[in-house]
Structure formats: structure tokens, C-alpha cells
Design an enzyme around this catalytic site. Structure first.
Site, PDB file in Angstrom:
ATOM      1  N   TYR A  97       0.823  -1.222   0.000  1.00 14.28           N
ATOM      2  CA  TYR A  97       0.000   0.000   0.000  1.00 14.28           C
ATOM      3  C   TYR A  97       0.850   1.264   0.000  1.00 14.28           C
ATOM      4  O   TYR A  97       2.052   1.224   0.201  1.00 14.28           O
ATOM      5  CB  TYR A  97      -1.049  -0.008   1.097  1.00 14.28           C
ATOM      6  CG  TYR A  97      -0.662  -0.099   2.551  1.00 14.28           C
ATOM      7  CD1 TYR A  97       0.590   0.229   3.041  1.00 14.28           C
ATOM      8  CD2 TYR A  97      -1.624  -0.513   3.480  1.00 14.28           C
ATOM      9  CE1 TYR A  97       0.888   0.151   4.387  1.00 14.28           C
ATOM     10  CE2 TYR A  97      -1.335  -0.597   4.838  1.00 14.28           C
ATOM     11  CZ  TYR A  97      -0.072  -0.258   5.279  1.00 14.28           C
ATOM     12  OH  TYR A  97       0.211  -0.331   6.614  1.00 14.28           O
ATOM     13  N   GLU A  98       0.168   2.381  -0.268  1.00 12.75           N
ATOM     14  CA  GLU A  98       0.809   3.687  -0.469  1.00 12.75           C
ATOM     15  C   GLU A  98       1.830   3.656  -1.602  1.00 12.75           C
ATOM     16  O   GLU A  98       2.864   4.323  -1.555  1.00 12.75           O
ATOM     17  CB  GLU A  98       1.466   4.185   0.824  1.00 12.75           C
ATOM     18  CG  GLU A  98       0.501   4.381   1.969  1.00 12.75           C
ATOM     19  CD  GLU A  98      -0.672   5.269   1.613  1.00 12.75           C
ATOM     20  OE1 GLU A  98      -0.525   6.123   0.719  1.00 12.75           O
ATOM     21  OE2 GLU A  98      -1.743   5.111   2.213  1.00 12.75           O
ATOM     22  N   GLY A  99       1.508   2.915  -2.656  1.00 13.09           N
ATOM     23  CA  GLY A  99       2.410   2.776  -3.791  1.00 13.09           C
ATOM     24  C   GLY A  99       3.310   1.582  -3.586  1.00 13.09           C
ATOM     25  O   GLY A  99       4.131   1.563  -2.668  1.00 13.09           O
TER      26      GLY A  99
END
Length: 565
Positions: free
Chosen positions: A421-423
Site C-alpha cells: 500500500y501507499e504505492g
């Protein structure tokens, strides 16, 4: 074994390894004296060790649940979050104008490290709220700031990030959520979002959603996306939670880990929203939130790695198989390598945070460039270390690590989301070799110059350690120059090993600093990193420069196992 916040390790690092003294010397952060920093870290240590850590297992065994449209939190989580809010921890780095403490991000990230090690599922709530505070501080109107920031900063309300849709994950520009202008200046937002962390809960009185959506005249792709504040309960004329907005939680995802963190499928059905920033410029505001969160996620990896390593060491000391297994060479190799990598990842994350602080305090572009360059490294390496160390923790426990009784498996299950997550970490690596090298490699070379200077300064006392670092740094410089001569497609093929190699060299640099200031234990730990972790950088750089031909020679059918195609 219970989690012990690594307060003394972090204090040492802020004093001797990363330039926190430079941050405290600025006018903006003059209140961050050594005494203040120590007091904050000590109090955070008590909170995380004594209040949050005992709740961690509750979140795993009794997940958040959806009942009659309302998310019910895991046992004790509401009390745990209340302790976070009442202690002012949500607003540690937030603007004092809206109730924050205005302290450096370096301290905030140190606290995030400890909170994540104690209870990752619960820490996700303040992390997302802090990211939303950051986005609103930079992009919202004065009216929205005045209404939302005090409540978010105090922890009375919580914040979320709504990007992902069923058909638009990393390709944010493919989103289908729509927004329409209303006559009263508000907007009606309609669409579905997935993977919304803490999308609803009973631990705060309101949940504030930042939602990406496209207006009717918005261009295709990311250039035409706008950002909207869409609260669960619409504030009344007194700023109190009022009537329910037209949104709901459709379901909660059943996940591998972080069971105490409700991951929601959200439906917005003509929900009332307020524009954040300019129309069609929503990605700029959202990236502010994401960049804040990316460093925070890197520290999540560090925090869970710390907790998993502590438990593995305790088990290895207690477990007897022809003597304590901690004395077995291979077990000792695993534990020592893990401790060296946790140190390196923590140092990179705190170095990134101090660069952010220096840019905010001085406006200096070099500090901004360093912060930008270090962010994808801190996120990817911190979370990769988190997974590696948690996996090692299971291995040290042996068969007992594979069963749930010891709790060792929870660390691995929980931390496995952080490289995603978050890239994803692949996207972080592509960002590093793409955007972050678009300055012609200036930021990278400045870092490498610092590494060379640090190794030369340490050479007199530790020649056996500095020579390998100098050699690795030179190999990294040559690889960086080679990448700069390639097009993006070729860079992307080697992006992940390049980022990892850069992190390993940076880690050696920070270990050398610690060795110069910390005496025997830090010298011994630096030797482990430099002799066992750093050599892997050479192989990774060889892979980073391998090109694309070997990958494209394999057809899709070959990758699926059909070699007759």
C-alpha cells in the site's frame, strides 16, 4: 514476550547518526531541544509499550466487524486510540494554529516507529489522519482548515484517503467516481472506492474522507481529477457532527493481517463534498498526503521488524536445543543480520524525516531534493526489511513460529501489506530511477559525496570497515551514471535492485557514523552490515544494469509454464 519501545536506540540515532541537531538549531524547530526530544520519546515509549502493545493480539484475534452499517473496533482499540488522541500524538507535527505541537517530522516518525511496533493495525488510524492534516494544511481553503484541522489534530475526528477503485489501482487516472457541482458551492460525489483504511469506526465521532473524483469537464487521466472532503457526518453550524452524509460502508475486506484495521469498501451516493485545492488539480493535494504516508509506511516496516526481532531474540534465549539456540551460528547470523538491517532502515527513515524538516525550516531546495530522493528508498527498504525480519522471526521460532500460539506469525501477516500500500515498492523504485533522477542525478551524487566523505573521515579508526564502503559507493556511482544514460524502460527493468543497493550503501554509511560515536557494540553491528549485508549491493547493481532483453525473450506463455509455445 512483550514489546519494548526502542527509545534509547532512537535517542542515540537522533544525537549521532542523522542531523537532528541541525533541525533543532533552526528557528522553526527551536523548541525541539534535546531535553524536549528525550521527554517526548520517553513518553511515547511508555504509551506504546504499556498501552498499545497489550492490545495488539486483540486486533488479530478479534477483528473489526461491520454491524448494521457501523464498524465496531477490536476490543480495547477505542481506549487505545483515546490515549493516543488525549496525549496529543496525532498532532505532534501539526500546525500550532490549529492545535498541533509543530514539532519536527523526525520526532513524529520516531513515534510512528514505536506505535507501529506496538500495534500496527491501530497505528494506521493516526497515520492516515496525519496525512490528511498535511494535505489540508497545504491545499485547503481557510474555511475548511478552520473547520476540520482542529478536530483532526485533536483526534476527535479521523481522516481517510480514497483513491483506489475496483478497476483503478495503481492507475489512478482510470477512476470512474464522478463529482457534480451544486448551486450552493458544494459538490455531489458518486462512486465506489476500495481498500479504504479505517474507512469507518467507533473510535472517533466523525470520519472525514478525502475522495478523488472527476468533474464533468475534467480531462481524462490524472490531469482531470479533483479532490473533495466528504465527511461521514456533515458538520452543523456549530462545527459539530450533524446529519449523515450519503455514503456507506459496503463491506470489510477479509485480509491476511492487520485484522484490527477495518479495510472498507466505500460507496458514495451523491454524497456532499467540498473541494480541496483547485478543480482538476486533486492529484497535487493527494500526493502531499501520499508522500507523508509513504515515509510513515516505511517506519511501519521498521517498527514491526523491531517487534518481531525482539520476540525472536527472546525465544532464542529461552529455547534449548543442545544449548540455547541463540548460541547456534546460523541463528546468530539471522538475528545479527536482522538487527543490522533494522538499524539501517531506521536511520534512512529518520534521515529522510530530518531532510523534510530542514526544507520546511529553511526553504532550501537541496534539502527538498534530498527528502524527495530518500522518500521512495525509506518506504521500500523499510517495508522490505519489515517483511524479511518478520519472516526470519518465524524461522527462528521453528515449528512454533508456524502456529499461532506464539504470535510470531502475526508480525509477518501484518507487515506483508506494507510493501504494497501507499504505492507498491516497484512503483517506489520506478519513481526513484525516473522522477528522482530527472535532475541529472544531482541529488543522488550529493548523497554519494556525503557517503565518500563519511567513509574517509572514519578511515583512521576503522580502515577495515571503510574500504568496503568506499568500494561499494564507487560501484553505486558508476551504476547511477550508467542508468542516467538509459531510457526509462531500461531503467525500470532494474529499478528495484538499484533502490535496494542504494539502501544498503546508505545503511553502511549510517552504521559507520554510529561506529564512530557509539563504541564497541555499534562497531560490531557495523561490521555485520558491512561484511554481510553490503556485499549484496554489488549483485543487485549487476542486475540493475542487466537490461530488458532476457525478460522480453520469455513470452507470456513461457512465464505460465508452457514452453512448447
Amino acid at each position: 514476550m512483550s514489546y519494548r519501545a526502542p527509545v534509547e536506540q532512537i535517542q542515540f540515532m537522533l544525537r549521532h547518526v542523522v542531523p537532528f541537531a541541525d533541525v533543532a538549531a533552526t528557528e522553526r524547530f527551536a523548541e525541539a531541544t534535546p531535553e524536549t526530544a528525550d521527554a517526548i520519546l520517553n513518553e511515547a515509549g511508555k504509551l506504546t509499550s504499556n498501552v498499545l502493545a497489550p492490545l495488539n493480539r486483540n486486533g488479530d484475534l478479534t477483528p473489526a466487524r461491520l454491524e448494521n452499517g457501523v464498524v465496531r473496533s477490536s476490543p480495547g482499540f477505542a481506549d487505545g486510540f483515546r490515549a493516543i488522541a488525549e496525549g496529543g500524538w496525532v498532532g505532534l507535527a501539526a500546525d500550532p494554529e490549529y492545535g498541533g505541537m509543530g514539532l519536527p517530522q523526525a520526532l513524529n516518525m520516531a513515534v510512528a516507529d514505536m506505535m507501529s511496533g506496538a500495534n500496527l493495525a491501530l497505528q494506521l488510524n493516526p497515520l492516515l489522519t496525519q496525512g490528511q492534516i498535511e494535505a489540508l494544511e497545504h491545499h485547503a481553503s481557510d474555511e475548511l482548515k478552520a473547520l476540520y484541522l482542529p478536530k483532526l489534530t485533536s483526534g476527535e475526528w479521523s481522516g481517510t484517503m480514497n483513491l483506489t477503485e475496483p478497476g483503478a489501482g495503481s492507475d489512478v487516472g482510470a477512476l470512474t467516481t464522478k463529482a457534480e457541482r451544486n448551486e450552493d458551492g458544494t459538490y455531489s460525489v458518486t462512486g465506489q472506492k476500495i481498500f479504504i483504511t479505517w474507512g469507518d469506526s467507533d473510535v472517533t465521532e466523525n470520519v472525514c474522507h478525502l475522495v478523488l473524483a472527476r468533474l464533468p469537464d475534467g480531462a481524462k487521466g490524472t490531469r482531470g481529477i479533483s479532490l473533495f472532503m466528504v465527511p461521514k457526518l456533515i458538520p452543523d453550524e456549530n462545527g459539530k457532527p450533524g446529519r449523515a452524509n450519503s455514503l456507506k460502508v459496503v463491506s470489510l475486506e477479509e485480509k491476511l493481517g492487520i485484522h484490527g484495521s477495518p479495510t472498507c469498501v466505500m460507496s458514495f451516493e451523491g454524497a456532499t463534498g467540498w473541494l480541496v485545492g483547485a478543480e482538476h488539480k486533486g492529484m497535487a493535494a493527494m500526493f502531499t498526503m501520499m508522500n507523508c504516508a509513504r515515509l510513515g509506511v516505511g517506519m511501519q516496516g521498521v517498527g514491526v521488524a523491531e517487534a518481531a526481532l525482539q520476540q525472536a531474540v527472546a525465544y532464542a534465549q529461552d529455547r534449548n536445543q543442545m544449548g540455547q539456540i541463540i548460541q547456534h551460528p546460523d541463528v546468530r547470523r539471522m538475528l545479527a543480520t536482522a538487527r543490522a538491517e533494522v538499524f539501517a532502515a531506521r536511520a534512512i527513515g529518520l534521515a529522510c524525516a530530518t531532510a523534510i524538516d530542514m526544507e520546511r525550516a529553511t526553504g532550501d531546495r537541496d534539502h527538498a531534493a534530498r527528502a524527495a530522493f530518500l522518500t521512495p528508498i525509506a518506504k521500500a527498504y523499510g517495508t522490505d526489511v519489515g517483511v524479511r525480519v518478520a519472516d526470519m522471526g518465524v524461522q527462528v521460532h521453528g515449528g512454533m513460529g508456524y502456529v499461532e500460539e506464539t504470535g510470531a506469525a502475526q508480525y509477518l501477516r501484518d507487515v506483508r501489506i506494507t510493501p504494497i500500500y501507499e504505492g507498491t515498492n516497484g512503483i517506489q523504485a520506478m519513481d526513484l530511477v525516473g522522477r528522482k533522477l530527472s535532475d541529472g542525478g544531482d541529488a543522488a551524487m550529493r548523497l554519494l559525496d556525503e557517503i565518500f566523505d563519511g567513509a574517509k573521515a572514519a578511515h583512521h579508526d576503522h580502515p577495515d570497515l571503510t574500504d568496503p564502503v568506499l568500494q561499494a559507493a564507487e560501484t553505486l556511482r558508476e551504476a547511477t551514471q550508467s542508468l542516467l544514460e538509459r531510457d526509462l524502460t531500461l531503467r525500470f527493468a532494474g529499478a528495484v535492485p538499484y533502490l535496494s543497493a542504494f539502501a544498503r550503501v546508505l545503511g553502511a554509511h549510517y552504521h559507520l557514523r554510529a561506529a564512530r560515536h557509539g563504541g564497541g557494540a555499534h562497531v560490531a553491528l557495523a561490521r555485520v552490515h558491512i561484511l554481510r549485508v553490503l556485499p549484496r549491493a554489488a549483485a543487485e547493481l549487476q542486475e540493475a544494469l542487466a537490461g530488458l532483453d532476457d525478460l522480453t525473450a520469455l513470452q507470456d506463455a513461457h512465464l505460465a509454464g508452457d514452453f512448447a509455445a
